[in-house]
Write a protein that holds these residues in place. Structure first.
Motif, PDB file in Angstrom:
ATOM      1  N   ALA A 194      43.605  34.916  46.851  1.00  0.00           N
ATOM      2  CA  ALA A 194      43.769  35.750  48.041  1.00  0.00           C
ATOM      3  C   ALA A 194      45.176  36.335  48.110  1.00  0.00           C
ATOM      4  O   ALA A 194      45.356  37.520  48.416  1.00  0.00           O
ATOM      5  CB  ALA A 194      43.464  34.940  49.294  1.00  0.00           C
ATOM      6  N   VAL A 195      46.164  35.527  47.821  1.00  0.00           N
ATOM      7  CA  VAL A 195      47.545  36.005  47.822  1.00  0.00           C
ATOM      8  C   VAL A 195      47.744  37.090  46.761  1.00  0.00           C
ATOM      9  O   VAL A 195      48.517  38.033  46.951  1.00  0.00           O
ATOM     10  CB  VAL A 195      48.521  34.837  47.605  1.00  0.00           C
ATOM     11  N   ALA A 196      47.017  36.971  45.641  1.00  0.00           N
ATOM     12  CA  ALA A 196      47.179  37.912  44.518  1.00  0.00           C
ATOM     13  C   ALA A 196      46.364  39.196  44.671  1.00  0.00           C
ATOM     14  O   ALA A 196      46.348  40.017  43.759  1.00  0.00           O
ATOM     15  CB  ALA A 196      46.788  37.216  43.212  1.00  0.00           C
ATOM     16  N   LEU A 197      45.722  39.396  45.814  1.00  0.00           N
ATOM     17  CA  LEU A 197      44.875  40.578  45.993  1.00  0.00           C
ATOM     18  C   LEU A 197      45.633  41.891  45.818  1.00  0.00           C
ATOM     19  O   LEU A 197      45.028  42.926  45.523  1.00  0.00           O
ATOM     20  CB  LEU A 197      44.224  40.555  47.379  1.00  0.00           C
ATOM     21  N   TRP A 198      46.931  41.863  46.003  1.00  0.00           N
ATOM     22  CA  TRP A 198      47.715  43.097  45.891  1.00  0.00           C
ATOM     23  C   TRP A 198      48.593  43.116  44.646  1.00  0.00           C
ATOM     24  O   TRP A 198      49.495  43.940  44.534  1.00  0.00           O
ATOM     25  CB  TRP A 198      48.550  43.294  47.163  1.00  0.00           C
ATOM     26  N   ASP A 199      48.320  42.224  43.718  1.00  0.00           N
ATOM     27  CA  ASP A 199      49.080  42.211  42.465  1.00  0.00           C
ATOM     28  C   ASP A 199      48.643  43.328  41.521  1.00  0.00           C
ATOM     29  O   ASP A 199      49.329  43.633  40.554  1.00  0.00           O
ATOM     30  CB  ASP A 199      48.925  40.865  41.748  1.00  0.00           C
ATOM     31  N   ALA A 200      47.483  43.924  41.804  1.00  0.00           N
ATOM     32  CA  ALA A 200      46.964  45.023  40.977  1.00  0.00           C
ATOM     33  C   ALA A 200      46.548  46.165  41.878  1.00  0.00           C
ATOM     34  O   ALA A 200      46.235  45.966  43.062  1.00  0.00           O
ATOM     35  CB  ALA A 200      45.781  44.548  40.137  1.00  0.00           C
ATOM     36  N   ASP A 201      46.529  47.372  41.324  1.00  0.00           N
ATOM     37  CA  ASP A 201      46.109  48.545  42.083  1.00  0.00           C
ATOM     38  C   ASP A 201      44.610  48.477  42.386  1.00  0.00           C
ATOM     39  O   ASP A 201      43.844  47.807  41.677  1.00  0.00           O
ATOM     40  CB  ASP A 201      46.393  49.825  41.291  1.00  0.00           C
ATOM     41  N   ALA A 202      44.213  49.205  43.410  1.00  0.00           N
ATOM     42  CA  ALA A 202      42.801  49.247  43.788  1.00  0.00           C
ATOM     43  C   ALA A 202      41.925  49.701  42.631  1.00  0.00           C
ATOM     44  O   ALA A 202      40.809  49.208  42.445  1.00  0.00           O
ATOM     45  CB  ALA A 202      42.616  50.158  44.993  1.00  0.00           C
ATOM     46  N   SER A 203      42.409  50.636  41.840  1.00  0.00           N
ATOM     47  CA  SER A 203      41.612  51.161  40.728  1.00  0.00           C
ATOM     48  C   SER A 203      41.305  50.085  39.685  1.00  0.00           C
ATOM     49  O   SER A 203      40.300  50.163  38.974  1.00  0.00           O
ATOM     50  CB  SER A 203      42.339  52.323  40.055  1.00  0.00           C
ATOM     51  N   GLU A 204      42.158  49.075  39.600  1.00  0.00           N
ATOM     52  CA  GLU A 204      41.933  47.985  38.656  1.00  0.00           C
ATOM     53  C   GLU A 204      41.024  46.903  39.229  1.00  0.00           C
ATOM     54  O   GLU A 204      40.392  46.156  38.473  1.00  0.00           O
ATOM     55  CB  GLU A 204      43.273  47.353  38.258  1.00  0.00           C
ATOM     56  N   LEU A 205      40.943  46.832  40.542  1.00  0.00           N
ATOM     57  CA  LEU A 205      40.185  45.757  41.181  1.00  0.00           C
ATOM     58  C   LEU A 205      38.805  46.181  41.676  1.00  0.00           C
ATOM     59  O   LEU A 205      37.902  45.352  41.770  1.00  0.00           O
ATOM     60  CB  LEU A 205      40.978  45.216  42.391  1.00  0.00           C
ATOM     61  N   ASN A 206      38.644  47.452  42.002  1.00  0.00           N
ATOM     62  CA  ASN A 206      37.395  47.874  42.647  1.00  0.00           C
ATOM     63  C   ASN A 206      36.191  47.649  41.728  1.00  0.00           C
ATOM     64  O   ASN A 206      36.194  48.023  40.563  1.00  0.00           O
ATOM     65  CB  ASN A 206      37.478  49.359  43.019  1.00  0.00           C
ATOM     66  N   ASP A 207      35.160  47.007  42.298  1.00  0.00           N
ATOM     67  CA  ASP A 207      33.906  46.717  41.598  1.00  0.00           C
ATOM     68  C   ASP A 207      34.072  45.686  40.485  1.00  0.00           C
ATOM     69  O   ASP A 207      33.271  45.646  39.546  1.00  0.00           O
ATOM     70  CB  ASP A 207      33.291  48.005  41.040  1.00  0.00           C
ATOM     71  N   ARG A 208      35.085  44.857  40.581  1.00  0.00           N
ATOM     72  CA  ARG A 208      35.290  43.816  39.573  1.00  0.00           C
ATOM     73  C   ARG A 208      34.667  42.494  40.000  1.00  0.00           C
ATOM     74  O   ARG A 208      34.617  42.158  41.177  1.00  0.00           O
ATOM     75  CB  ARG A 208      36.786  43.590  39.311  1.00  0.00           C
TER      76      ARG A 208
END
Length: 212
Positions: A194-208
């Motif tokens: 949860a803390v790491a949710l912003w360690d990557a851009d949305a484009s890298e996380l979306n639909d993962r």
């Protein structure tokens, strides 16, 4: 970008996992709001630094009312859960299925109520806790795997909605919807995620789908 200054809603977060996530996020400088069905159950979360709100995370009207009040939420994590099963396929009773359905209902209600809020955030995040059982469902846990699979499908639809909105407005993708799969839920591992949710851009996380 990191968790500091972010406002995170833990919907139905009065479990041990919710407490661990609250402690980790507040420790990282985030603001945390937690919903639960009673002030008594919310008390440990409030003691850990969260704002407690008595509300039903599976109710769209109640979540919509909360979304109208909390206009600056950056992340929503529905934590309504539980497990019932066993007895092979014949043991997958209707009562067990109905008892498991609030987990799916929480995903639906929170994502619908906070959809516009998360899109408006500079870094919106919607994340659910699923299970490795979705990838390898067993007869004795068919109800559970089916509910988790439905929750994953819904969460991926949220991801497609975020991407579509960004394309149509010709703006960078800023919101991400993702799935955490666990074999056995470790509250501390979930808290770190949860803390790491912003360690990557949305484009890298979306639909993962991320296995913890």
């Amino acid at each position: 970008m990191n968790a500091a200054g972010k406002h995170v809603l833990l919907a139905g977060g009065t479990s041990a996992a919710g407490l661990a996530v609250t402690r980790a996020l507040t420790g990282a400088g985030a603001r945390v709001t937690v919903t639960g069905r009673s002030t008594e159950r919310l008390s440990p979360l409030v003691d850990a630094g969260a704002v407690g709100v008595v509300a039903d995370a599976t109710s769209l009207p109640e979540m919509s009312e909360l979304a109208a009040e909390l206009t600056d939420v950056d992340a929503v994590i529905p934590l309504v859960g539980g497990w019932r099963g066993g007895g092979g396929l014949a043991g997958q009773t209707d009562d067990d299925l109905h008892a498991l359905m609030p987990a799916f209902e929480g995903v639906r209600a929170t994502s619908r109520a906070f959809d516009q809020t998360l899109r408006a955030s500079d870094a919106g995040r919607f994340a659910i806790v699923s299970s490795t059982a979705v990838g390898r469902p067993l007869a004795g846990g068919a109800n559970y795997a089916a509910v988790k699979a439905a929750s994953e499908a819904w969460t991926r639809a949220v991801a497609q909605g975020f991407a579509k909105a960004a394309r149509e407005t010709e703006t960078p993708l800023r919101a991400a919807s993702l799935i955490w799969r666990v074999k056995a839920l470790d509250p501390e591992v979930l808290a770190a995620a949860a803390v790491a949710l912003w360690d990557a851009d949305a484009s890298e996380l979306n639909d993962r789908v991320i296995t913890l």
